[in-house]
Design a protein around this motif. Structure first.
Motif, PDB file in Angstrom:
ATOM      1  N   GLY A   1       1.006  -1.256   0.146  1.00 42.99           N
ATOM      2  CA  GLY A   1      -0.339   0.314  -0.068  1.00 42.99           C
ATOM      3  C   GLY A   1       0.706   1.211   0.013  1.00 42.99           C
ATOM      4  O   GLY A   1      -0.044   2.518  -0.101  1.00 42.99           O
TER       5      GLY A   1
ATOM      6  N   LYS B   1       1.904   4.266  -4.169  1.00 42.47           N
ATOM      7  CA  LYS B   1       0.878   4.891  -3.990  1.00 42.47           C
ATOM      8  C   LYS B   1       1.452   5.165  -5.568  1.00 42.47           C
ATOM      9  O   LYS B   1      -0.198   6.362  -6.008  1.00 42.47           O
ATOM     10  CB  LYS B   1       0.790   5.983  -2.819  1.00 42.47           C
ATOM     11  N   ASN B   2       1.600   5.345  -6.495  1.00 40.87           N
ATOM     12  CA  ASN B   2       2.190   5.782  -7.574  1.00 40.87           C
ATOM     13  C   ASN B   2       2.105   4.635  -9.045  1.00 40.87           C
ATOM     14  O   ASN B   2       2.233   4.901  -9.520  1.00 40.87           O
ATOM     15  CB  ASN B   2       3.539   6.247  -8.095  1.00 40.87           C
TER      16      ASN B   2
ATOM     17  N   THR C   1      -4.447  -2.928   2.432  1.00 44.21           N
ATOM     18  CA  THR C   1      -4.340  -1.176   2.607  1.00 44.21           C
ATOM     19  C   THR C   1      -4.094  -0.665   0.963  1.00 44.21           C
ATOM     20  O   THR C   1      -3.085   0.190   0.179  1.00 44.21           O
ATOM     21  CB  THR C   1      -2.660  -1.169   3.005  1.00 44.21           C
TER      22      THR C   1
ATOM     23  N   ASN D   1      -5.101   2.113  -0.051  1.00 39.86           N
ATOM     24  CA  ASN D   1      -4.229   3.363  -0.405  1.00 39.86           C
ATOM     25  C   ASN D   1      -3.515   3.492  -1.886  1.00 39.86           C
ATOM     26  O   ASN D   1      -3.426   4.739  -2.354  1.00 39.86           O
ATOM     27  CB  ASN D   1      -3.237   3.158  -0.046  1.00 39.86           C
ATOM     28  N   LEU D   2      -4.404   2.700  -3.022  1.00 37.94           N
ATOM     29  CA  LEU D   2      -3.245   2.697  -4.473  1.00 37.94           C
ATOM     30  C   LEU D   2      -4.247   3.910  -5.503  1.00 37.94           C
ATOM     31  O   LEU D   2      -4.853   3.410  -6.082  1.00 37.94           O
ATOM     32  CB  LEU D   2      -3.371   1.889  -5.054  1.00 37.94           C
ATOM     33  N   SER D   3      -4.666   5.513  -4.915  1.00 42.70           N
ATOM     34  CA  SER D   3      -5.305   5.844  -5.814  1.00 42.70           C
ATOM     35  C   SER D   3      -5.324   5.910  -6.625  1.00 42.70           C
ATOM     36  O   SER D   3      -6.403   6.360  -7.644  1.00 42.70           O
ATOM     37  CB  SER D   3      -5.309   7.420  -4.814  1.00 42.70           C
ATOM     38  N   GLN D   4      -4.038   5.575  -7.632  1.00 45.86           N
ATOM     39  CA  GLN D   4      -3.971   6.295  -8.708  1.00 45.86           C
ATOM     40  C   GLN D   4      -3.986   4.812  -9.355  1.00 45.86           C
ATOM     41  O   GLN D   4      -3.484   4.498 -10.310  1.00 45.86           O
ATOM     42  CB  GLN D   4      -2.606   6.248  -8.703  1.00 45.86           C
TER      43      GLN D   4
ATOM     44  N   CYS E   1     -10.004   2.909  -4.554  1.00 49.76           N
ATOM     45  CA  CYS E   1      -9.350   3.192  -5.655  1.00 49.76           C
ATOM     46  C   CYS E   1      -9.900   3.601  -6.922  1.00 49.76           C
ATOM     47  O   CYS E   1     -11.093   2.768  -7.647  1.00 49.76           O
ATOM     48  CB  CYS E   1      -8.676   2.098  -6.019  1.00 49.76           C
TER      49      CYS E   1
END
Length: 1005
Positions: free
Chosen positions: A399, A402-403, A421, A424-427, A449
Motif C-alpha cells: 500500500g 502510491k504511484n 492497504t 491506498n493505491l489511489s492511482q 481506488c
C-alpha cells in the motif's frame, strides 16, 4: 502580385520580397495569423520568421517558421533567396514535393523540413549545396532511395531521415561524408545488409537504423566506432552475437538497441566497461546464459530491458545481478519477463533504487515470496510478477506504492487475505490477482481506488459478500471478474454504478437472491456472466437496455419464468447460456435464438417451441376435455393428409425433373464443386430461408438475390448460411452461375469466400433453379459499413484506420492469389465494396465470381465475348475500348476501392460532376489539403492499440492516409502497364501497417 520567375543568382532584394510573397500565397492554412505581418506596413526583414544578414542587411539569410501548424506547399521560388543559410519549416503540415531548385542555394547550411507531410523523393541535387551541415527530413512520407550523392557533402554533420517510406539499401557511399556526427534512418523500409563502410565514420556519435527490414550480421567494423554514443538496430532481421569486448571497443556508448532481432549468444560482461550506458534494450531475441552480475557498476543506467529471451537463473549466484543493481541509483525500468529465470526471488529486490518505475518479471518460474521491504520502491507505477511460482502473503507494505498504475500478481501461489492497504493505491488502473489462493473477503477498501479500470480476482478462494463499495467504483471501464470463488450473499443494487464497464463476471460462486434491476444502467456492458450461482426469480426487464451485450451466461441457477423476447433483439449477442434453470413457456424465435451454436437452453424441461434448430417439443395449448378426442382425430387426419400431399408432390416434381432435364444432367455434373461437403435440394433451401422470404433477403444484384438461411445439417446441428439464388430469366445469369462454379472449383484462400455447395435443380413448379450456398458472414459487406442505409444494422458502426488497412491487405492478398497462385490465373472483373464480405473478426473475404474469367498463364489478358466487365465507377477504362480482360483491370478496381475505403466517397458520388472523378478528387486532395479528402470518421476514431488505447495523432493519420491514397492513384493510372503490381501493393500496405503499429507500440527514446 504575380509570381517572379526563378532567376539566376544575380538579382536584388526586390526579388527576395517577391519570393517571400509567393511562399505566402502557397499557404492555405495559417491558424496563428503569422502572415498577417507579411504586408507593406513593415519591411520584409521584419516579417515574422524572416531574418536578414548583417553584411547584407536587405538579403534574407534565415527563414524560420517551425511549429506553426501551417498547411501548404513549398514553392521552388525559395531558390531566389540566394543568401539563405537556414530553412526551418519543421513541425507543420506542408505537403507536396521538395523542390529540387533548392539545390541552387549555395550558401545553405541548415535544411529542416522534419515532421510534415512531404512526399515524393529526396532530391539528389541537394548535394550541390556544398555548405550543407544539417539535413532533417524526418517524419514525412518521402519514398525512393537515399541519395548516394549525400556522401559527397564535405560538411554534412547531421542527416535525419527517420520515419519515412524510404526503400532500397543503405548506400555505402554515405561513408564518404566523413564529418557525419548523427545519422538516423529509423522507421523506413530499408532492406539488405548494413554496409561495413559505415565503420569509416570515425566521428559518428549516433547511428539509428531501428525499425527497417535490415538483415544479415552486424558488420564488425561498427564495433570500431569508438566515438559512438547511441546505436539503434532494433526491429530488424539482424542475426549473430555481440562481441564480448563490446564495452571496451565502444567506451562512450550511452544507448544500445538491438531488440526484436535474431541475436543469440550471451550478454557481454564487458558492457560494464561502457560506463556511460543509460539504456540497454535487448528484448525479443535469443540471448541466453546468465545476466552479467556486474551491471550494477553502470551508474547512469536507467533502462535495462531484457524480456523475451532465454536468459537463465537457478542458483542464488545467478541472481547476483539483481543485488548489484541496487548500486544503479537512477534505474527506472527493469524488464526481465518471459525468460527462463527460476529459483528464489532475492530479498534484495526491495533494495533497488527508489527511482524504479517499472519492475516487470512475469512469465518466468521464480519461487519465494515478496519481501515486506517492497514498499521502499515508492516510484513504481508498473509492478508485474505474474505468472511465476511465488507464494506466501502479499505484504501490507504494498500500500506504500502510491504511484502504482498496474499491479499484476496473477497466476502464482499467493495465499492469505488480500491486504486492505491496496485501497491506498489511489492511482491504480489495473489490478490482476487472479489464479492464486487468496482467501477471506474482498477488501471494502478497494472502493477507494477511484481510478481503477480493471479488477480481476477470479479463481481464488474468496468468501463473504461483495460490498456495495466495490460496486461503486464507477471508473471500471474495462470490467471486473470475481469468477470461481466462494462469494455469498446478494448483488447489491450499487452494481448499477458500473455503467461504463465492458464486462462483469461473477460466475462460479454462491451468490443468491434476484438479479438486480440496476444492471440495466450498465448500458456499455458487452459480457455478463452470472452462471453457477443460486439466483432466483425471473430475468429482469431492465436488461432490455443492454443492447450491446455479446455474451450472457445465466446458466445453472434457479431462475424461472419465461425467456424474455427482447434477448432476440440484441444485434451483437452471439453467446447465450440459459441452461439448467427453471424457465418455462415458448422460446423466442428471433436473433440469437435462431442459431443453435450460439444458445444453450438444456435442462429447462418446461420450455417448448422456438426455432426448429433447437429441437424442442411443440408448445401444446389446452382445450376443453370434451373436445379432446375430436381434436386428436383431427390432428391425425391432418398429418396423414399432409404426408399424402407431400408424396404426390414428390412424384410430380420427380417426373417433371426427369423429363425436362435428363438431357442436361451430364453438363450440370460438370459444374459441381470439388470436395463438396453437403448435397442440398431446393426443398431444403426453401425451408432454410422460409420460402425465400423478404424477411431473409440480404441483397440483390444483376443476376439474382442473396438470402439468409438456417440449415439443419446431418449431425442434428444447425448452420447459418447465405444462399445466392440466380434469376435465370435474366440474360447472362446462367453464364454467371457457371462462371462462379468454374472459379470455386479452382480456388481456396483465407481471403476468399468459402462455398459450401451448389444446388442445380428445379423448384416446386418445375422451373430451373440454380443456387450457391456460402457461409453466412454476420458483419455483412464492406459496402454496408462505408455507405450504411438508415435501417442498416451496421449504420452506427465505423471502421477504424487499422481495420481499413487490414481490409485493404486482405483484398490485395486475395487478388494476388487469384492472379498468380491458382491453377490458372483468374480475373475477378467485379471488385467493389458490395462484393467484399467481413468475417466475425473483420477479415475481408472477396466474393461474387459471376464475371470471373480464366486467362492463359503465358499471357496477361483474356478475350471475352461477355461485354464490358464490372460495375460503372470501378471498371477499368480500357474495358470500354476492348473486350480483353487482364490483371491490370482488377488492379484498377482495387485502386478505386482503396480510395473509397479511405475517403468514404463512392466513385459515382453525386458530388463528382462536370468531369470530376474520384481519382481527380484524391489527386487534388493530396496536393491541396488532405483533411478535406479523407473520411472524417478516421479523425474521430484514429488507431487504437489493444492494450492501452493510445491513439495516433492527426498528423500520423494524415501521413498514413496519404501513403494509401498514393497507392490508389498508381493503381488507377490510365496506362494499364503503369499500374502497380498487386504483390507490390500488398507489400506496401503491409509496410504502412507496420509503420502504424510502430508508432503505437514502440518509440526509440
Amino acid at each position: 502580385m504575380s509570381a517572379p520567375p526563378i532567376l539566376p543568382p544575380k538579382h536584388n532584394n526586390v526579388t527576395d520580397r517577391s519570393s517571400l510573397l509567393v511562399f505566402k500565397s502557397k499557404i492555405s492554412v495559417d491558424p496563428h495569423g503569422l502572415f498577417a505581418t507579411w504586408n507593406d506596413t513593415l519591411p520584409f526583414c521584419r516579417w515574422q520568421g524572416v531574418v536578414c544578414g548583417h553584411r547584407h542587411p536587405e538579403r534574407v539569410v534565415s527563414l524560420n517558421l517551425t511549429s506553426l501548424d501551417l498547411v501548404g506547399t513549398i514553392p521552388p521560388h525559395l531558390a531566389n533567396l540566394t543568401f539563405l543559410r537556414t530553412i526551418d519549416l519543421s513541425s507543420n503540415r506542408f505537403q507536396g514535393l521538395i523542390p529540387q531548385e533548392l539545390s541552387r542555394l549555395s550558401r545553405l547550411q541548415n535544411l529542416n523540413l522534419g515532421t510534415n507531410s512531404l512526399s515524393g523523393i529526396i532530391p539528389s541535387e541537394l548535394s550541390n549545396c556544398l555548405c550543407l551541415q544539417t539535413i532533417d527530413m524526418s517524419y514525412n512520407i518521402l519514398g525512393g532511395y537515399i541519395p548516394t550523392e549525400f556522401g559527397s557533402l564535405p560538411s554534412l554533420y547531421d542527416l535525419d531521415l527517420r520515419n519515412n517510406s524510404i526503400t532500397g539499401q543503405i548506400p555505402s557511399f554515405l561513408a564518404n561524408a566523413s564529418s557525419l556526427n548523427y545519422l538516423s534512418l529509423t522507421g523506413n523500409l530499408l532492406s539488405g545488409g548494413i554496409p561495413p563502410s559505415l565503420g569509416q565514420l570515425s566521428v559518428l556519435k549516433e547511428l539509428r537504423m531501428s525499425v527497417n527490414n535490415l538483415e544479415g550480421s552486424i558488420p564488425p567494423s561498427l564495433w570500431n566506432l569508438s566515438s559512438l554514443e547511441i546505436l539503434g538496430l532494433g526491429y530488424n532481421q539482424l542475426k549473430g552475437s555481440l562481441p564480448q569486448d563490446l564495452g571496451q571497443t565502444l567506451p562512450h556508448l550511452k544507448r544500445l538497441y538491438v531488440d526484436s532481432n535474431k541475436m543469440h549468444g550471451s550478454i557481454p560482461i564487458s558492457l560494464s566497461n561502457a560506463s556511460l550506458l543509460s539504456r540497454i534494450q535487448f528484448s525479443e531475441n535469443n540471448f541466453s546464459g546468465r545476466i552479467p552480475p556486474n551491471l550494477g557498476s553502470l551508474q547512469y543506467l536507467r533502462f535495462l530491458i531484457l524480456d523475451v529471451n532465454q536468459l537463465e537463473a537457478r542458483e542464488p549466484l545467478d541472481w547476483s545481478f539483481l543485488t548489484s543493481l541496487s548500486n544503479c541509483t537512477i534505474l527506472e525500468f527493469l524488464v526481465i519477463s518471459d525468460n527462463n529465470l527460476g529459483g528464489l526471488l532475492p530479498k534484495s529486490i526491495a533494495n533497488i533504487s527508489a527511482t524504479l518505475k517499472r519492475l516487470i518479471m512475469g512469465d518466468n518460474s521464480i519461487e519465494g515470496s515478496i519481501p515486506p521491504e517492497i514498499g521502499n520502491l515508492v516510484s513504481l507505477d508498473y509492478f508485474d510478477l505474474g505468472p511465476n511460482m511465488l507464494s506466501g502473503h502479499i505484504p501490507a507494505s504494498i500500500g506504500l506504492l502510491k504511484n502504482l498504475h498496474i499491479l499484476d500478481l496473477a497466476l502464482n501461489n499467493f495465499s492469505g487475505e488480500i491486504p486492505s492497504t491496496i485501497g491506498n493505491l489511489s492511482q491504480l488502473n489495473k489490478l490482476f490477482l487472479d489464479f492464486n489462493s487468496f482467501s477471506g473477503s474482498i477488501p471494502v477498501s478497494l472502493g477507494n481506488c477511484k481510478s481503477l479500470e480493471l479488477l480481476n480476482l477470479e479463481h481464488n478462494k474468496l468468501t463473504g459478500i461483495i460490498s456495495k463499495e466495490v460496486f461503486s467504483i464507477s471508473s471500471l471501464t474495462i470490467g471486473l471478474s470475481f469468477e470461481e470463488n466462494q462469494l455469498t450473499g446478494t448483488i447489491p443494487p450499487e452494481v448499477g454504478n458500473l455503467m461504463n464497464a465492458g464486462y462483469i463476471s461473477l460466475s462460479g460462486n454462491k451468490l443468491s437472491g434476484k438479479i438486480p434491476n440496476s444492471f440495466g444502467k450498465c448500458q456499455i456492458l458487452q459480457i455478463l456472466r452470472l452462471g453457477r450461482n443460486f439466483f432466483e426469480g425471473s430475468i429482469p426487464t431492465s436488461l432490455s437496455a443492454l443492447r450491446g451485450l455479446q455474451v450472457l451466461d445465466l446458466s445453472q441457477n434457479n431462475l424461472s419464468g419465461e425467456i424474455p423476447t427482447f434477448l432476440g433483439d440484441f444485434p451483437d449477442l452471439h453467446d447465450l447460456n440459459l441452461s439448467f434453470n427453471n424457465f418455462e413457456g415458448e422460446v423466442p424465435r428471433k436473433g440469437v435464438f435462431r442459431n443453435k451454436s450460439e444458445i444453450s437452453v438444456l435442462g429447462n424441461n418446461k420450455l417448448c417451441g422456438g426455432d426448429p434448430v433447437l429441437h424442442l417439443s411443440i408448445c401444446a395449448f389446452s382445450s376443453p376435455k370434451k373436445n379432446h378426442k375430436s381434436h386428436k382425430l383431427a390432428v391425425i387426419i391432418s398429418v396423414l393428409s399432409g404426408f399424402v400431399c407431400l408424396f404426390l408432390l414428390f412424384l410430380f416434381v420427380a417426373s417433371r425433373r426427369w423429363i425436362r432435364h435428363r438431357s442436361k444432367r451430364k453438363s450440370i455434373e460438370n459444374y459441381t464443386i470439388k470436395e463438396q461437403h453437403i448435397s442440398i435440394s431446393y426443398a431444403e433451401l426453401a425451408k432454410a430461408t422460409s420460402g425465400f422470404s423478404e424477411e431473409n433477403l440480404i441483397g440483390s444484384g444483376n443476376y439474382g438475390s442473396v438470402y439468409r438461411g438456417t440449415l439443419d445439417d446431418h449431425e442434428n446441428d444447425t448452420k447459418v448460411i447465405a444462399v445466392k439464388v440466380f434469376n435465370l430469366q435474366q440474360l447472362g445469369a446462367l453464364k454467371s452461375f457457371l462462371a462462379e462454379c468454374d472459379a470455386f472449383r479452382n480456388i481456396r484462400h483465407r481471403n476468399l469466400i468459402k462455398i459450401l455447395t451448389v444446388c442445380s435443380s428445379v423448384d416446386f413448379e418445375g422451373n430451373d433453379f440454380k443456387a450457391m450456398v456460402f457461409e453466412f458472414k454476420p458483419n455483412g459487406s464492406l459496402e454496408s459499413w462505408l455507405n450504411p442505409e438508415g435501417n442498416d444494422p451496421y449504420g452506427q458502426k465505423t471502421l477504424k484506420l487499422i481495420q481499413r488497412i487490414n481490409i485493404a491487405i486482405d483484398v490485395a492478398s486475395a487478388l494476388e492469389y487469384l492472379h498468380h497462385h491458382g491453377q490458372d490465373p483468374i480475373i475477378h472483373c467485379d471488385l467493389k465494396p458490395s462484393n467484399i464480405l467481413l468475417d466475425d473478426d473483420m477479415t475481408a473475404l472477396v466474393s461474387d465470381f459471376g464475371l470471373a474469367r480464366f486467362i492463359n498463364e503465358s499471357t496477361t489478358s483474356s478475350t471475352s465475348s461477355f461485354g464490358i466487365k464490372g460495375t460503372i465507377g470501378y471498371i477499368a477504362p480500357e474495358y470500354g475500348m476492348t473486350n480483353k480482360v487482364s490483371t491490370h483491370g482488377d488492379v484498377y478496381s482495387y485502386g478505386i476501392l482503396l480510395m473509397e475505403l479511405f475517403t468514404g466517397k463512392r466513385p459515382t458520388d453525386g458530388a463528382f460532376k462536370e468531369g470530376l472523378k474520384l481519382r481527380t478528387f484524391v489527386k487534388d486532395g493530396l496536393s491541396e489539403g488532405l483533411i478535406s479528402t479523407m473520411d472524417e470518421c478516421l479523425l474521430a476514431n484514429g488507431v487504437q492499440a489493444s492494450d492501452n488505447s493510445q491513439t495516433i495523432n492527426h498528423a500520423k493519420t494524415f501521413e498514413c492516409v496519404s501513403l494509401v491514397l498514393k497507392i490508389g492513384l498508381i493503381c488507377t493510372n490510365d496506362v494499364p502497364t503503369e499500374r502497380m503490381k498487386i504483390k507490390k501493393v500488398r507489400n506496401e500496405m503491409n509496410d504502412i501497417k507496420k509503420k502504424i503499429l510502430w508508432e503505437i507500440l514502440y518509440r526509440e527514446l
